[in-house]
Design a protein around this motif. Sequence first.
Motif, short mmCIF file in Angstrom:
data_model
loop_
_atom_site.label_atom_id
_atom_site.label_comp_id
_atom_site.label_asym_id
_atom_site.label_seq_id
_atom_site.Cartn_x
_atom_site.Cartn_y
_atom_site.Cartn_z
N ARG A 1 0.87 -1.18 0.00
CA ARG A 1 0.00 0.00 0.00
C ARG A 1 0.90 1.22 0.00
N LEU A 2 0.55 2.20 -0.83
CA LEU A 2 1.28 3.46 -0.83
C LEU A 2 0.32 4.58 -0.47
N MET A 3 0.62 5.27 0.63
CA MET A 3 -0.25 6.36 1.08
C MET A 3 0.40 7.69 0.71
N ILE A 4 -0.42 8.62 0.29
CA ILE A 4 0.08 9.97 0.06
C ILE A 4 -0.81 10.90 0.88
N ASN A 5 -0.18 11.65 1.80
CA ASN A 5 -0.99 12.47 2.71
C ASN A 5 -0.23 13.73 3.07
N PRO A 54 -5.99 13.02 0.36
CA PRO A 54 -5.11 11.93 0.83
C PRO A 54 -5.55 10.63 0.16
N LEU A 55 -4.60 9.89 -0.40
CA LEU A 55 -4.96 8.71 -1.19
C LEU A 55 -4.17 7.48 -0.74
N VAL A 56 -4.75 6.32 -1.05
CA VAL A 56 -4.04 5.05 -0.88
C VAL A 56 -4.01 4.35 -2.24
N PHE A 57 -2.82 3.95 -2.67
CA PHE A 57 -2.68 3.20 -3.92
C PHE A 57 -2.30 1.76 -3.64
N THR A 58 -2.83 0.86 -4.46
CA THR A 58 -2.35 -0.52 -4.46
C THR A 58 -1.24 -0.62 -5.50
N TYR A 59 -0.60 -1.80 -5.56
CA TYR A 59 0.44 -1.98 -6.58
C TYR A 59 -0.16 -1.82 -7.98
N ARG A 76 6.23 3.14 1.29
CA ARG A 76 4.85 2.99 1.75
C ARG A 76 4.14 4.32 1.95
N ARG A 77 4.91 5.42 2.08
CA ARG A 77 4.21 6.67 2.38
C ARG A 77 4.96 7.86 1.80
N GLY A 137 -7.96 9.82 -11.26
CA GLY A 137 -8.98 9.12 -10.47
C GLY A 137 -8.54 7.73 -10.07
N ILE A 138 -7.23 7.53 -9.95
CA ILE A 138 -6.70 6.23 -9.54
C ILE A 138 -6.45 6.27 -8.03
N GLY A 139 -6.64 5.13 -7.38
CA GLY A 139 -6.45 5.08 -5.92
C GLY A 139 -7.77 5.39 -5.21
N ARG A 140 -7.73 5.27 -3.89
CA ARG A 140 -8.94 5.56 -3.12
C ARG A 140 -8.58 6.50 -1.98
N PRO A 141 -9.58 7.21 -1.41
CA PRO A 141 -9.27 8.13 -0.32
C PRO A 141 -8.64 7.38 0.86
N ALA A 142 -7.63 7.99 1.47
CA ALA A 142 -7.03 7.41 2.68
C ALA A 142 -7.95 7.76 3.86
N LEU A 143 -8.25 6.75 4.69
CA LEU A 143 -9.15 6.99 5.82
C LEU A 143 -8.39 7.60 6.99
N THR A 144 -9.11 8.31 7.82
CA THR A 144 -8.49 8.98 8.96
C THR A 144 -7.71 7.99 9.83
N GLU A 145 -8.31 6.82 10.07
CA GLU A 145 -7.64 5.82 10.92
C GLU A 145 -6.34 5.35 10.28
N GLU A 146 -6.38 5.23 8.95
CA GLU A 146 -5.18 4.76 8.24
C GLU A 146 -4.06 5.80 8.33
N ILE A 147 -4.45 7.05 8.14
CA ILE A 147 -3.44 8.12 8.22
C ILE A 147 -2.87 8.16 9.64
N ALA A 148 -3.76 8.01 10.63
CA ALA A 148 -3.30 8.04 12.02
C ALA A 148 -2.31 6.90 12.29
N ALA A 149 -2.56 5.73 11.68
CA ALA A 149 -1.68 4.58 11.92
C ALA A 149 -0.29 4.77 11.31
N TRP A 150 -0.23 5.39 10.16
CA TRP A 150 1.06 5.49 9.46
C TRP A 150 1.74 6.85 9.61
N ASP A 151 0.97 7.91 9.72
CA ASP A 151 1.59 9.24 9.77
C ASP A 151 1.99 9.53 11.21
N VAL A 152 3.12 8.99 11.64
CA VAL A 152 3.53 9.16 13.03
C VAL A 152 4.86 9.91 13.15
N ASP A 153 5.37 10.44 12.03
CA ASP A 153 6.65 11.14 12.13
C ASP A 153 6.49 12.42 12.95
#
Lengths: 418, 440
Positions: free
Chosen positions: A115-119, A125-130, A256-257, B99-115
């Motif tokens: 999963r690749l997140m861009i935020n 904010p988006l999530v991409f699959t491979y 991943r991000r 229009g590729i990809g899907r919106p990142a959910l708040t919980e997902e951002i919270a889990a990964w965006d910890v820098d």
Amino acid sequence: MSIKTSRRAFLKGAAATGAGLAATQAAAGTPDPLITELQDWASYTGIGVDEVPYGLPIEYESHVVRRNVEWLTASPISSINFTPIHALEGTITPQGCAFERHHSGAIELRKEDFRLMINGLVDRPLVFTYDDIERFPRENHVYFCECAANTGMEWAGAQLNGVQFTHGMVHNMEYTGVPLRTLLKEAGADISPDKWVYVEGADASSNGRSIPMEKALDDVLVAFKANGEALRLEHGYPVRLVVPGWEGNMWVKWLRRIEVVDRAVESREETSKYTDVYEDGTARKWTWVMDAKSVITSPSPQMPIKHGPGPLVVSGLAWSGHGQITRVDVSRDGGITWETARLGKQGDTKALTRFYLDIDWDGAPMLLQARAMDETGYVQPTKDELREARGENSVYHNNCIQTWYVNAEGIAENVEVS
Amino acid sequence: MSKSLNFLLPTVGGIALLGGIAIASMHRNSGEAQIALLRDRVAEVEAHAKNAGEKVKMAASRAEELQAEIAEVQAAAQERMAQTAVLTAPAPETDEPYGIGRPALTEEIAAWDVDVLPDGRGLPEGSGNAFDGEEVFAAKCASCHGDFAEGVDNWPVLAGGFDTLGDEDPVKTVGSYWPHLSTAWDYIHRSMPFGEAGTLTADETYAIVAYILYSNDLIDDEYELSHENLGEFEMYNKDGFVVDDRPELEYTKWRTEPCMENCKEEVEVTMRSVFLVETPPEGGSKSEMNQATLEALPTFTAAGPSFIPEAAPKPAVAEEAEPEATPAAVQPTEGVDLVAAGEKVFRKCKSCHQVGSGAKNRSGPVLTGIVGAPAGSVDGFKYSKAMASAGDAGLVWETSELDAFLADPKGYLKKTKMSFKGLDDEEDRAAVIAYLNSFE
């Protein structure tokens, strides 16, 4: 240095030493049984197709492998090994022997689990699959990747006797990937020039680096293939970042991000590591570009001259993070006299360029050096010039001119010269 | 040969040259007939010759036609080539998203965006002090970094080194070198402990960071570090960094036309390689000190080297190793799968332990032959008192004991140095024990 003989006298001597070198060939006049006798391989059939579905180098090349120097690091999991550049030719590095550097070991990440997140400072904010990544328009580019610590040991003087160990933290591949700017635009990122892009890997080290927006929009690739095939796991399968011309640590593997931020994160890898301490104790940060550098790969300590005096191919590599290599000069006398080498072909920008000097070796000892110039007119400095500019406390960014002492027997050694 | 490979057969083509030589047989009793026959033959040959001449002419004109055709084809190809150059283009860019990809959910951002940023943005709520930190550090960090953050073996030193940055070997620790405290918190929280990244709570992280500051004499043991004051904490070396100034200091000097001749008067070797590196066929390298001196080496001038060393000293050049005979194929035996699975599980142990030939003690002991061995008995490894006395008391690493130890190391032996949290899965434990047992 009291023994002095004339140049003429030692040429005679050199001719004599050369005589014993051709021992592997049949003596002149004796028919060579490899030619006169029917050989097995010319009579029996060979290996059928499909016996090796994915080919590896023939066993006779099994010495051409990555190697490490165990005592350099605390653990092989957070360590480095070196590309066998002494034994490679041309410019493309096969993936299987391209150097590795991991901070927490190489992980096995399936495409399905990628999963690749861009935020951050983005509208969406988006999530991409491979599979998503493969739907964006892609490009192909050949780039070198050099660890900032390549040649780092040599700050302390001539250290490791082998070009694989002094210069082997470099590889050069053709990458297929999506420009980072495409993904930034997809997310509606704030791409104003004072913004930064923080990139992060999925492995336990979660290596993260901050890239200024100007570079992120320029030539950075989100890459998923190298040399035509999937990335190897040790190089970040399934997706890594390619940051052309900039230090290898920024080429985040197992990406991943991607976060758009308003300042550099100043992560561990951009403060405590990959910074360069001057003589007075202050340090340079954000030293991203790899300056122009070159080295002779053969002859070199692992590639002695075995054929004695006569025609000799001096072969080497040159590269610059500022663009194309435009010229390489070679010296045989430790930098007194220089000859301009032949470039194998005009190098790609920020990619390895092969150079050659085709000489008639007289069998006299040589102090072989190479000196690269890039499209900005930058000339690769000597060790002394680098030390004068920076002191000797540095670890990274040592792009000094390397010297090999080649003796009359053709054996080469890593040395430093006055 | 299969029919589908017919295209590989050489095609037969070209011009067959016709030539005839008339051989007249002699009729002794009929001179006239013979003459007539010869005349006919002559006429025939002449006709052939004429024919051949015409064929040559035709062939020549056909060749001209073909030449013209080739020129045409080449011109067309060149035109196409020119067009190809135009067709080469970078990946297209659009202002509209694909229009590729899907919106990142708040919980997902919270889990990964910890820098965490230098000003403290990104820090989660929490706090800790050096007093609490000492205990956490001893349990989770000291096996590599030492009880006092002084570093074990090659592992990083975290404390001390103040005012050494200008020395030949600067000691770059969190205290002496790191410009921002956020970096320490961020890195420890995300990437430590080595081999168990991401398992520290926020409070544990604050406590560890406080302990590291305390080890550096930067705070006292009551100082409460928290999300509220961490971003403001001023590090010792906060002003020690400048942004890359190579463009001003170096590029200005080194973007110049280089010297090509008589660049120096004389050159001599001032240092020879310290380490001779052997490259054995099994991989890796072996380095040993180079004993050679500078004595035997010539100086160089524009005329060449001053002399040829009579017996050129030979550094141990890496032999182009003959490939070893292919190792005998491993016979499949029972348990191979378990061993293979165990090898994977062992990755969790590898940050501290080595096993097999050439294994060395690291922050954990060598595990070759550990199954069935008395506890605390690996040569040269400095065990915790707890482990050493368990060994003295007769503990032997039978499979069942190892299994229990690996399930919950600290529960099994409270004061063990091993900071590993344990393997919950029984199958993982069985596999890793089988793997360890596969080394004699």
